[in-house]
Write a protein that holds these residues in place. Structure first.
Motif, PDB file in Angstrom:
ATOM      1  N   ASN A  80     -46.494 -25.491 -11.094  1.00 22.76           N
ATOM      2  CA  ASN A  80     -47.524 -24.411 -11.215  1.00 22.76           C
ATOM      3  C   ASN A  80     -48.030 -24.443  -9.781  1.00 22.76           C
ATOM      4  O   ASN A  80     -48.176 -22.916  -9.798  1.00 22.76           O
ATOM      5  CB  ASN A  80     -48.635 -24.995 -12.002  1.00 22.76           C
ATOM      6  N   THR A  81     -48.070 -24.962  -8.926  1.00 16.62           N
ATOM      7  CA  THR A  81     -48.720 -24.526  -7.502  1.00 16.62           C
ATOM      8  C   THR A  81     -47.679 -23.845  -6.563  1.00 16.62           C
ATOM      9  O   THR A  81     -47.795 -23.368  -5.787  1.00 16.62           O
ATOM     10  CB  THR A  81     -49.157 -25.878  -6.856  1.00 16.62           C
ATOM     11  N   TRP A  82     -46.303 -23.677  -7.250  1.00 16.54           N
ATOM     12  CA  TRP A  82     -45.311 -23.044  -6.423  1.00 16.54           C
ATOM     13  C   TRP A  82     -45.539 -21.551  -6.588  1.00 16.54           C
ATOM     14  O   TRP A  82     -44.831 -20.736  -5.710  1.00 16.54           O
ATOM     15  CB  TRP A  82     -43.811 -23.281  -7.085  1.00 16.54           C
ATOM     16  N   HIS A  83     -46.416 -20.768  -7.331  1.00 13.31           N
ATOM     17  CA  HIS A  83     -46.531 -19.591  -7.587  1.00 13.31           C
ATOM     18  C   HIS A  83     -47.560 -18.835  -6.564  1.00 13.31           C
ATOM     19  O   HIS A  83     -47.284 -17.589  -6.609  1.00 13.31           O
ATOM     20  CB  HIS A  83     -47.105 -19.246  -9.049  1.00 13.31           C
ATOM     21  N   TYR A  84     -47.825 -19.441  -5.891  1.00 17.14           N
ATOM     22  CA  TYR A  84     -48.759 -18.824  -4.994  1.00 17.14           C
ATOM     23  C   TYR A  84     -49.203 -19.755  -3.611  1.00 17.14           C
ATOM     24  O   TYR A  84     -48.677 -20.708  -3.480  1.00 17.14           O
ATOM     25  CB  TYR A  84     -50.244 -18.643  -5.701  1.00 17.14           C
ATOM     26  N   VAL A  85     -49.851 -19.138  -2.713  1.00 17.95           N
ATOM     27  CA  VAL A  85     -50.387 -19.626  -1.379  1.00 17.95           C
ATOM     28  C   VAL A  85     -51.718 -19.207  -1.055  1.00 17.95           C
ATOM     29  O   VAL A  85     -52.094 -18.113  -1.218  1.00 17.95           O
ATOM     30  CB  VAL A  85     -49.401 -19.314  -0.161  1.00 17.95           C
ATOM     31  N   ASN A  86     -52.686 -20.088  -1.014  1.00 16.20           N
ATOM     32  CA  ASN A  86     -54.034 -20.068  -0.532  1.00 16.20           C
ATOM     33  C   ASN A  86     -54.249 -20.437   0.626  1.00 16.20           C
ATOM     34  O   ASN A  86     -53.918 -21.526   1.246  1.00 16.20           O
ATOM     35  CB  ASN A  86     -54.898 -20.747  -1.549  1.00 16.20           C
ATOM     36  N   MET A  87     -54.450 -19.311   1.574  1.00 15.13           N
ATOM     37  CA  MET A  87     -54.683 -19.638   2.898  1.00 15.13           C
ATOM     38  C   MET A  87     -56.015 -18.676   3.514  1.00 15.13           C
ATOM     39  O   MET A  87     -55.842 -17.538   3.024  1.00 15.13           O
ATOM     40  CB  MET A  87     -53.624 -19.443   4.008  1.00 15.13           C
ATOM     41  N   PRO A  88     -56.895 -19.114   4.241  1.00 19.97           N
ATOM     42  CA  PRO A  88     -57.824 -18.315   4.764  1.00 19.97           C
ATOM     43  C   PRO A  88     -57.236 -16.910   5.433  1.00 19.97           C
ATOM     44  O   PRO A  88     -56.494 -16.859   6.159  1.00 19.97           O
ATOM     45  CB  PRO A  88     -58.791 -19.004   5.976  1.00 19.97           C
ATOM     46  N   PHE A  89     -58.107 -15.652   5.106  1.00 20.68           N
ATOM     47  CA  PHE A  89     -57.724 -14.643   5.890  1.00 20.68           C
ATOM     48  C   PHE A  89     -57.687 -14.815   7.232  1.00 20.68           C
ATOM     49  O   PHE A  89     -58.671 -15.250   7.831  1.00 20.68           O
ATOM     50  CB  PHE A  89     -58.763 -13.338   5.458  1.00 20.68           C
ATOM     51  N   GLY A  90     -56.680 -14.183   8.055  1.00 23.21           N
ATOM     52  CA  GLY A  90     -56.518 -14.526   9.356  1.00 23.21           C
ATOM     53  C   GLY A  90     -55.815 -15.538   9.709  1.00 23.21           C
ATOM     54  O   GLY A  90     -55.688 -15.938  11.172  1.00 23.21           O
ATOM     55  N   VAL A  91     -55.662 -16.574   8.895  1.00 25.57           N
ATOM     56  CA  VAL A  91     -54.935 -17.693   9.349  1.00 25.57           C
ATOM     57  C   VAL A  91     -53.436 -17.491   8.800  1.00 25.57           C
ATOM     58  O   VAL A  91     -53.234 -17.348   7.627  1.00 25.57           O
ATOM     59  CB  VAL A  91     -55.374 -19.064   8.810  1.00 25.57           C
ATOM     60  N   LYS A  92     -52.289 -17.744   9.754  1.00 27.24           N
ATOM     61  CA  LYS A  92     -51.164 -17.664   9.295  1.00 27.24           C
ATOM     62  C   LYS A  92     -50.565 -18.912   8.473  1.00 27.24           C
ATOM     63  O   LYS A  92     -51.171 -19.769   8.704  1.00 27.24           O
ATOM     64  CB  LYS A  92     -50.026 -17.620  10.612  1.00 27.24           C
ATOM     65  N   THR A 106     -43.063 -23.655   0.195  1.00 27.61           N
ATOM     66  CA  THR A 106     -42.299 -24.799   0.052  1.00 27.61           C
ATOM     67  C   THR A 106     -41.525 -24.754  -1.253  1.00 27.61           C
ATOM     68  O   THR A 106     -40.410 -25.456  -1.216  1.00 27.61           O
ATOM     69  CB  THR A 106     -43.263 -25.952   0.156  1.00 27.61           C
ATOM     70  N   GLY A 107     -41.982 -24.011  -2.374  1.00 28.19           N
ATOM     71  CA  GLY A 107     -41.135 -24.027  -3.351  1.00 28.19           C
ATOM     72  C   GLY A 107     -39.804 -23.115  -3.063  1.00 28.19           C
ATOM     73  O   GLY A 107     -38.704 -23.481  -3.529  1.00 28.19           O
ATOM     74  N   ILE A 108     -39.824 -22.144  -2.532  1.00 28.61           N
ATOM     75  CA  ILE A 108     -38.693 -21.377  -2.141  1.00 28.61           C
ATOM     76  C   ILE A 108     -37.738 -22.115  -1.228  1.00 28.61           C
ATOM     77  O   ILE A 108     -36.625 -22.071  -1.632  1.00 28.61           O
ATOM     78  CB  ILE A 108     -39.250 -20.020  -1.576  1.00 28.61           C
ATOM     79  N   GLU A 109     -38.000 -22.950  -0.405  1.00 27.78           N
ATOM     80  CA  GLU A 109     -37.470 -23.698   0.452  1.00 27.78           C
ATOM     81  C   GLU A 109     -36.858 -24.695  -0.303  1.00 27.78           C
ATOM     82  O   GLU A 109     -35.619 -25.104  -0.122  1.00 27.78           O
ATOM     83  CB  GLU A 109     -38.200 -24.202   1.757  1.00 27.78           C
ATOM     84  N   LYS A 110     -37.305 -25.363  -1.181  1.00 24.80           N
ATOM     85  CA  LYS A 110     -36.821 -26.364  -2.035  1.00 24.80           C
ATOM     86  C   LYS A 110     -35.637 -25.739  -2.866  1.00 24.80           C
ATOM     87  O   LYS A 110     -34.695 -26.382  -2.853  1.00 24.80           O
ATOM     88  CB  LYS A 110     -37.846 -26.991  -2.978  1.00 24.80           C
ATOM     89  N   CYS A 111     -35.827 -24.648  -3.406  1.00 27.02           N
ATOM     90  CA  CYS A 111     -34.758 -23.954  -4.387  1.00 27.02           C
ATOM     91  C   CYS A 111     -33.550 -23.734  -3.387  1.00 27.02           C
ATOM     92  O   CYS A 111     -32.311 -23.933  -3.709  1.00 27.02           O
ATOM     93  CB  CYS A 111     -35.419 -22.359  -4.771  1.00 27.02           C
ATOM     94  N   LYS A 112     -33.728 -23.324  -2.157  1.00 25.45           N
ATOM     95  CA  LYS A 112     -32.652 -22.923  -1.146  1.00 25.45           C
ATOM     96  C   LYS A 112     -32.015 -24.366  -1.032  1.00 25.45           C
ATOM     97  O   LYS A 112     -30.504 -24.259  -0.899  1.00 25.45           O
ATOM     98  CB  LYS A 112     -33.555 -22.348  -0.070  1.00 25.45           C
ATOM     99  N   GLU A 113     -32.820 -25.454  -0.684  1.00 23.40           N
ATOM    100  CA  GLU A 113     -32.265 -26.686  -0.286  1.00 23.40           C
ATOM    101  C   GLU A 113     -31.287 -27.131  -1.566  1.00 23.40           C
ATOM    102  O   GLU A 113     -30.186 -27.784  -1.194  1.00 23.40           O
ATOM    103  CB  GLU A 113     -33.359 -27.656  -0.378  1.00 23.40           C
ATOM    104  N   VAL A 114     -31.684 -27.057  -2.826  1.00 26.00           N
ATOM    105  CA  VAL A 114     -30.969 -27.337  -3.926  1.00 26.00           C
ATOM    106  C   VAL A 114     -29.814 -26.660  -4.118  1.00 26.00           C
ATOM    107  O   VAL A 114     -28.594 -26.928  -4.501  1.00 26.00           O
ATOM    108  CB  VAL A 114     -31.384 -27.247  -5.211  1.00 26.00           C
ATOM    109  N   LEU A 115     -29.650 -25.264  -3.712  1.00 21.81           N
ATOM    110  CA  LEU A 115     -28.659 -24.358  -3.953  1.00 21.81           C
ATOM    111  C   LEU A 115     -27.546 -24.631  -2.893  1.00 21.81           C
ATOM    112  O   LEU A 115     -26.384 -24.507  -3.125  1.00 21.81           O
ATOM    113  CB  LEU A 115     -29.004 -23.119  -3.973  1.00 21.81           C
ATOM    114  N   LEU A 116     -27.912 -25.116  -1.820  1.00 19.31           N
ATOM    115  CA  LEU A 116     -27.130 -25.398  -0.522  1.00 19.31           C
ATOM    116  C   LEU A 116     -26.444 -27.001  -0.803  1.00 19.31           C
ATOM    117  O   LEU A 116     -25.470 -27.157   0.064  1.00 19.31           O
ATOM    118  CB  LEU A 116     -27.815 -25.293   0.678  1.00 19.31           C
ATOM    119  N   ASP A 117     -26.941 -27.442  -1.516  1.00 20.07           N
ATOM    120  CA  ASP A 117     -26.556 -29.088  -1.930  1.00 20.07           C
ATOM    121  C   ASP A 117     -25.261 -29.071  -2.565  1.00 20.07           C
ATOM    122  O   ASP A 117     -25.274 -28.810  -3.619  1.00 20.07           O
ATOM    123  CB  ASP A 117     -27.700 -29.807  -2.569  1.00 20.07           C
TER     124      ASP A 117
END
Length: 262
Positions: A80-92, A106-117
């Motif tokens: 469920n937490t993979w669908h969004y990112v909460n970060m203060p405005f002005g903070v990268k 991190t969810g996207i990166e995990k997907c990429k990791e599995v597809l490359l495995d």
């Protein structure tokens, strides 16, 4: 008589409250399918063959809603937490406090990791491919890089053509549905871009794209106040950005997939 009147008032309140607080699908089905359809136009032949093999011929548009479809199944609540990112405005993103349960990046990166495995099962590759298609879409919906305190605009109640809704839903689906085009019509009517523009749009990392989307989120928040009655003027001022984000999301999804399957 008073009891009947009270019950009527209670019923109206319940219907209004339910409408305002219903769960919101990211981009809505039409938005996600548009991104999937656009991406297919930018895939290499090799990538298309690999994806067709994994998905048994199903299109990216068809599987693009998978991330939302599984939300009703408790077995997948950890995503469920993979669908969004909460970060203060002005903070990268790279400087922000990270959610220990994971987030959109991190969810996207995990997907990429599995597809490359090379040792991952086909079943896992199919699952994470479908999730990847969905999450790249979410990454380009401004309210998914929104504020934690209002749940990405879900708690900012407004009216859309005299119907109760919230800012998140306006960007998810209200504007897209009001435009009244199918996902294939939206995909077929994207703005022409040059090869130079294509290369420019595909530059950067997943975190860079999250930071870029946050800038659109800041503008989206500034565009309304709680209780605003949004109509044609809001469409006129904001729908071009929503359409652009669908197109950019599709172009970047294709870039990620081409890199994974090259």
């Amino acid at each position: 008589m008073k009891s009947i009147k009270f019950n009527c008032i209670l019923f109206v309140f319940f219907v209004t409250f339910s409408s305002l607080n219903a769960a919101n699908p990211e981009w809505g089905a039409t938005g996600h399918r548009t991104i999937g359809k656009i991406a297919e136009d930018y895939l290499t032949g090799k990538t298309k063959r690999k994806i067709a093999e994994l998905l048994n011929g199903e299109s990216l548009a068809l599987v693009s809603t998978f991330g939302d479809d599984i939300k009703s199944d408790d077995r997948y609540k950890n995503f469920n937490t993979w669908h969004y990112v909460n970060m203060p405005f002005g903070v990268k993103y790279e400087d922000s406090k990270k959610n220990p349960d994971g987030d959109l990046v991190t969810g996207i990166e995990k997907c990429k990791e599995v597809l490359l495995d090379k040792d991952a099962t086909k079943e896992d590759k199919v699952f994470y491919l479908k999730m990847l298609v969905h999450l790249i879409g979410d990454l380009h919906q401004p309210m998914h890089i929104g504020r934690k305190e209002d749940k990405g605009g879900n708690n900012i109640q407004v009216q859309w053509f005299n119907r109760g809704t919230n800012l998140h839903r306006v960007w998810d689906s209200e504007m897209i549905n009001h435009f009244n085009m199918t996902y294939s019509e939206l995909a077929d009517n994207t703005k022409p871009i040059s090869k130079e523009q294509l290369k420019f749009l595909q530059k950067g990392t997943i975190a860079d794209w999250a930071n870029e989307t946050q800038q659109h989120a800041i503008k989206a928040y500034a565009s309304v106040k709680i209780g605003d009655k949004l109509r044609y003027r809001y469409m006129y001022d904001n729908f071009d950005l929503a359409r652009n984000q669908l197109q950019i999301g599709g172009i970047r999804l294709a870039k990620v997939l081409n890199e994974l399957f090259k």
